[in-house]
Scaffold this motif. Sequence first.
Motif, PDB file in Angstrom:
ATOM      1  N   TYR A  34       0.849  -1.301   0.007  1.00  0.00           N
ATOM      2  CA  TYR A  34       0.128   0.039   0.013  1.00  0.00           C
ATOM      3  C   TYR A  34       0.844   1.202   0.018  1.00  0.00           C
ATOM      4  CZ  TYR A  34      -3.861  -2.751   0.697  1.00  0.00           C
ATOM      5  OH  TYR A  34      -4.905  -3.903   0.571  1.00  0.00           O
ATOM      6  N   MET A  35       2.274   1.162  -0.180  1.00  0.00           N
ATOM      7  CA  MET A  35       2.881   2.187  -0.244  1.00  0.00           C
ATOM      8  C   MET A  35       2.863   3.241  -1.663  1.00  0.00           C
ATOM      9  SD  MET A  35       5.033   4.236   1.196  1.00  0.00           S
ATOM     10  CE  MET A  35       5.712   3.310   3.016  1.00  0.00           C
ATOM     11  N   ALA A  41       5.818  11.220   0.352  1.00  0.00           N
ATOM     12  CA  ALA A  41       5.167  11.811   1.390  1.00  0.00           C
ATOM     13  C   ALA A  41       5.548  11.068   2.788  1.00  0.00           C
ATOM     14  CB  ALA A  41       3.675  11.829   1.196  1.00  0.00           C
ATOM     15  N   TRP A  42       5.506   9.675   2.635  1.00  0.00           N
ATOM     16  CA  TRP A  42       5.621   8.982   3.782  1.00  0.00           C
ATOM     17  C   TRP A  42       6.841   9.317   4.498  1.00  0.00           C
ATOM     18  CZ3 TRP A  42       9.468   5.143   4.744  1.00  0.00           C
ATOM     19  CH2 TRP A  42       9.111   4.442   5.776  1.00  0.00           C
ATOM     20  N   ALA A  43       7.877   9.059   3.575  1.00  0.00           N
ATOM     21  CA  ALA A  43       9.334   9.344   4.047  1.00  0.00           C
ATOM     22  C   ALA A  43       9.628  10.965   4.684  1.00  0.00           C
ATOM     23  CB  ALA A  43      10.238   9.209   2.861  1.00  0.00           C
ATOM     24  N   GLY A  44       9.001  11.668   4.103  1.00  0.00           N
ATOM     25  CA  GLY A  44       9.296  13.185   4.533  1.00  0.00           C
ATOM     26  C   GLY A  44       8.442  13.300   5.825  1.00  0.00           C
ATOM     27  N   VAL A  45       7.531  12.657   6.363  1.00  0.00           N
ATOM     28  CA  VAL A  45       7.109  12.510   7.700  1.00  0.00           C
ATOM     29  C   VAL A  45       8.098  12.100   8.596  1.00  0.00           C
ATOM     30  CG1 VAL A  45       5.249  11.656   9.227  1.00  0.00           C
ATOM     31  CG2 VAL A  45       4.687  12.714   7.136  1.00  0.00           C
ATOM     32  N   PHE A 150      -2.316   3.159   7.551  1.00  0.00           N
ATOM     33  CA  PHE A 150      -2.313   2.555   6.054  1.00  0.00           C
ATOM     34  C   PHE A 150      -3.840   2.057   5.566  1.00  0.00           C
ATOM     35  CE2 PHE A 150       1.976   2.705   6.515  1.00  0.00           C
ATOM     36  CZ  PHE A 150       2.729   2.238   5.271  1.00  0.00           C
ATOM     37  N   PRO A 151      -4.351   2.431   4.527  1.00  0.00           N
ATOM     38  CA  PRO A 151      -5.639   2.086   4.111  1.00  0.00           C
ATOM     39  C   PRO A 151      -5.714   0.498   3.647  1.00  0.00           C
ATOM     40  CG  PRO A 151      -4.366   2.925   2.058  1.00  0.00           C
ATOM     41  CD  PRO A 151      -3.583   2.846   3.142  1.00  0.00           C
ATOM     42  N   VAL A 152      -5.938  -0.123   4.858  1.00  0.00           N
ATOM     43  CA  VAL A 152      -6.214  -1.725   4.515  1.00  0.00           C
ATOM     44  C   VAL A 152      -6.710  -1.990   5.954  1.00  0.00           C
ATOM     45  CG1 VAL A 152      -3.910  -2.069   4.873  1.00  0.00           C
ATOM     46  CG2 VAL A 152      -5.414  -3.959   3.838  1.00  0.00           C
ATOM     47  N   GLN A 180      -1.597  10.341  -0.981  1.00  0.00           N
ATOM     48  CA  GLN A 180      -3.040  10.101  -1.360  1.00  0.00           C
ATOM     49  C   GLN A 180      -3.642   9.048  -0.395  1.00  0.00           C
ATOM     50  OE1 GLN A 180      -4.426  11.621  -4.227  1.00  0.00           O
ATOM     51  NE2 GLN A 180      -2.436  12.771  -4.035  1.00  0.00           N
ATOM     52  N   GLY A 181      -3.325   8.167   0.300  1.00  0.00           N
ATOM     53  CA  GLY A 181      -3.863   7.196   1.118  1.00  0.00           C
ATOM     54  C   GLY A 181      -3.631   7.226   2.414  1.00  0.00           C
TER      55      GLY A 181
END
Length: 203
Positions: A34-35, A41-45, A150-152, A180-181
């Motif tokens: 789901y990455m 964007a995740w790595a930036g956080v 994560f969207p799952v 986006q997710g």
Amino acid sequence: MATLVISENVTLDGVVEDPTGERGFAHGGWFEEYMAADRGAWAGVEFAEAQAASALLLGRTSDAYFGERWNDASGEWPDRLNSLPKYVVSSTITEPVWRNSTVLRGDVVEEVTRLKTQVVEGEIVVYASRRLVQTLMEQGLVDEVRLVVFPVVLGSGERLFGGAHGKMPLRLLASRGVGQGFVHLTYEVLPAAGADPARGTAR
């Protein structure tokens, strides 16, 4: 006193088990699955969090996992993580895997309390280390919880707070979309009945 922060990637139903699919869990590998386009964007956080951290706190298994992946990596993010002082809670190892680490072999509550009050200033961030996280929460040593959701929904698997004893009151500090997710949630851990202020926030 340092602020102890739990930072985790979780599914919508709170599962943290086998995100990379290496441990044989039936639903493992959900992290990569789901990455997709949200990796940057995740790595930036995560990088921003690492820049603000003063130290990392890990369990033995997480030390080995991250150490094997980050020790030989280079770049701003790996360099920052590798340079941070790290503390590994374990009664079975003498030499941690991740560079710049110290093993904490004594009582978990006493050792982490000492870190918070005497050794480290700023933020102590805990990655992965599910069992350690549960102990820290139950013992009232956690000040803040940050989750990338994560969207799952997996429906089964080890959950971050599965098996927790008693209520753990939280207060939402921030909520924002990541890519986006994903959703990034930040909670303050509130004092519970019987809290010990000398240890942390909630018991």
